[in-house]
Design an enzyme around this catalytic site. Structure first.
Site, PDB file in Angstrom:
ATOM      1  N   PRO A  31     -12.661 -90.480 -21.003  1.00 15.56           N
ATOM      2  CA  PRO A  31     -12.037 -91.576 -20.765  1.00 15.56           C
ATOM      3  C   PRO A  31     -10.498 -91.570 -20.651  1.00 15.56           C
ATOM      4  O   PRO A  31      -9.965 -92.632 -20.388  1.00 15.56           O
ATOM      5  CB  PRO A  31     -12.408 -92.253 -22.128  1.00 15.56           C
ATOM      6  CG  PRO A  31     -12.662 -91.116 -23.099  1.00 15.56           C
ATOM      7  CD  PRO A  31     -13.453 -90.267 -22.254  1.00 15.56           C
TER       8      PRO A  31
ATOM      9  N   TYR B 275     -22.050 -76.170 -25.101  1.00 18.53           N
ATOM     10  CA  TYR B 275     -20.674 -76.010 -25.676  1.00 18.53           C
ATOM     11  C   TYR B 275     -20.282 -74.615 -26.524  1.00 18.53           C
ATOM     12  O   TYR B 275     -20.886 -74.971 -27.700  1.00 18.53           O
ATOM     13  CB  TYR B 275     -19.926 -77.172 -26.445  1.00 18.53           C
ATOM     14  CG  TYR B 275     -20.106 -78.609 -25.499  1.00 18.53           C
ATOM     15  CD1 TYR B 275     -20.194 -78.506 -24.190  1.00 18.53           C
ATOM     16  CD2 TYR B 275     -20.199 -79.835 -26.114  1.00 18.53           C
ATOM     17  CE1 TYR B 275     -20.218 -79.683 -23.220  1.00 18.53           C
ATOM     18  CE2 TYR B 275     -20.272 -80.899 -25.410  1.00 18.53           C
ATOM     19  CZ  TYR B 275     -20.360 -80.986 -24.113  1.00 18.53           C
ATOM     20  OH  TYR B 275     -20.417 -82.010 -23.345  1.00 18.53           O
TER      21      TYR B 275
ATOM     22  N   PHE C 273      -4.902 -86.396 -18.986  1.00 17.78           N
ATOM     23  CA  PHE C 273      -4.125 -86.781 -18.187  1.00 17.78           C
ATOM     24  C   PHE C 273      -3.615 -88.153 -18.358  1.00 17.78           C
ATOM     25  O   PHE C 273      -2.256 -88.405 -18.367  1.00 17.78           O
ATOM     26  CB  PHE C 273      -4.530 -86.879 -16.603  1.00 17.78           C
ATOM     27  CG  PHE C 273      -3.476 -87.187 -15.713  1.00 17.78           C
ATOM     28  CD1 PHE C 273      -2.496 -86.097 -15.195  1.00 17.78           C
ATOM     29  CD2 PHE C 273      -3.208 -88.626 -15.370  1.00 17.78           C
ATOM     30  CE1 PHE C 273      -1.448 -86.739 -14.394  1.00 17.78           C
ATOM     31  CE2 PHE C 273      -2.131 -88.782 -14.413  1.00 17.78           C
ATOM     32  CZ  PHE C 273      -1.429 -87.750 -13.947  1.00 17.78           C
TER      33      PHE C 273
END
Length: 332
Positions: free
Chosen positions: A219, A58, A224
């Site tokens: 999760p 990352y 969204f």
């Protein structure tokens, strides 16, 4: 604060963890603020969300450096999870599971995280050129050396049409069976949410039979399921959702019934309960082994996510959420 454990190691973590990836990678770079993200990490720890999940890829590397700044002050408050096994190039990502590399990667992560031990060290992806047993054996040596406390495996990524949950994770379960013969698996990380419940069919039963923790990645469905995204809003080119088959304008509109269902359940629990909290509470209700790891880079969202621990869904709620449609993508 309710607690969960990861595997037979009985290492306690918060019931809702914090995925640190969005602070440094994969989402819109123009909205990243290092100091604000650092405050979010501290806020999570203050609220008992002690699991901090990161990875050397990352950034690459910058996410571990950021987490390390928090750990320098509060190592005793955190359960640190990081990953190795993927290398990021200019336009590609490749796996590297060579034992020597994995050991060097661990030492580098320890330096960036400013700690002398990693609580959970996860294999991000198996290297197709290296037997997974060899990679896992090197990781087991890190446990024996005292650099790592427990080992985890990230589920094999799958692309293609909608398939049954059992078949979706066949490859991951085969890997788990192989590495389990070398050294115990303490956790598995896989996508799991109300719009992507496939891991419940085969992966969670595998974990439950062995006392292995299941870290629920994504999760909130990459944002969204929070209900804060608008179909057709568009994403900046560096945002992974700009190329994601679930986030075309057409598919975001088609998936609105999922958010509507979360809103209905939230409304029954009070005006301050959010769709995101319902989505996380649904995960917590699936099994004591499930630990949601929502990504966030803002204090506000960290506090909202932590509040899901106190939300108790009814049988009616769970039945309604269980009937929500699976996520649709442009492949469907």
């Amino acid at each position: 604060m309710e607690r969960r454990t990861i595997g037979a190691t009985a290492l306690a973590v918060g019931a809702v963890g914090l995925g640190c990836m969005p602070m440094s990678w994969a989402y819109t770079a123009s909205r990243r603020r290092g100091e604000e993200s650092l405050r979010a990490v501290h806020r999570a720890l203050d609220l008992g969300s002690t699991l901090l999940d990161t990875a050397d890829m990352y950034g690459p590397f910058t996410n571990e450096l950021l987490v390390g700044r928090a750990l320098k002050e509060r190592r005793a408050d955190a359960f640190v999870s990081t990953k190795a096994g993927l290398l990021v190039g200019d336009q590609h990502i490749v796996a590297n599971g060579r034992p020597g590399y994995v050991k060097r990667a661990c030492d580098a992560s320890l330096r960036r995280l400013q700690t002398d031990v990693i609580d959970l060290y996860q294999l991000h992806r198996a290297d197709p050129e290296v037997p997974v047993e060899e990679t896992w054996g090197a990781m087991a040596e890190l446990v024996r050396a005292g650099k790592v406390r427990a080992l985890g495996l990230c589920a094999v990524g799958v692309r293609g049409g909608r398939r049954s949950g059992a078949r979706l994770y066949d490859g991951t379960i085969r890997q788990l069976e192989r590495v389990q013969q070398v050294f115990p698996v303490s956790a598995v990380q896989a996508e799991l949410s109300v719009w992507a419940p496939e891991a419940l069919e085969s992966l969670l039963p595998w974990c439950a039979a062995r006392g292995v923790g299941l870290l629920a990645a994504m999760p909130l469905g990459n944002g969204f399921l929070t209900g804060t995204l608008t179909p057709g809003q568009g994403f900046e080119p560096d945002d992974l959702r700009a190329r994601h088959p679930r986030f075309t304008a057409e598919m975001m509109a088609a998936n609105q019934p999922v958010v509507a269902g979360l809103r209905r359940v939230a409304a029954r629990h009070g005006e301050h309960v959010t769709p995101a909290q319902v989505a996380l509470a649904w995960l917590l209700a699936q099994s004591p082994l499930v630990i949601p790891v929502p990504g966030s880079k803002r204090e506000r969202w960290v506090a909202e996510n932590a509040g899901a621990v106190a939300l108790r869904l009814t049988g009616r709620d769970l039945a309604e959420l269980g009937r929500l449609p699976a996520a649709r993508g442009s492949w469907d």
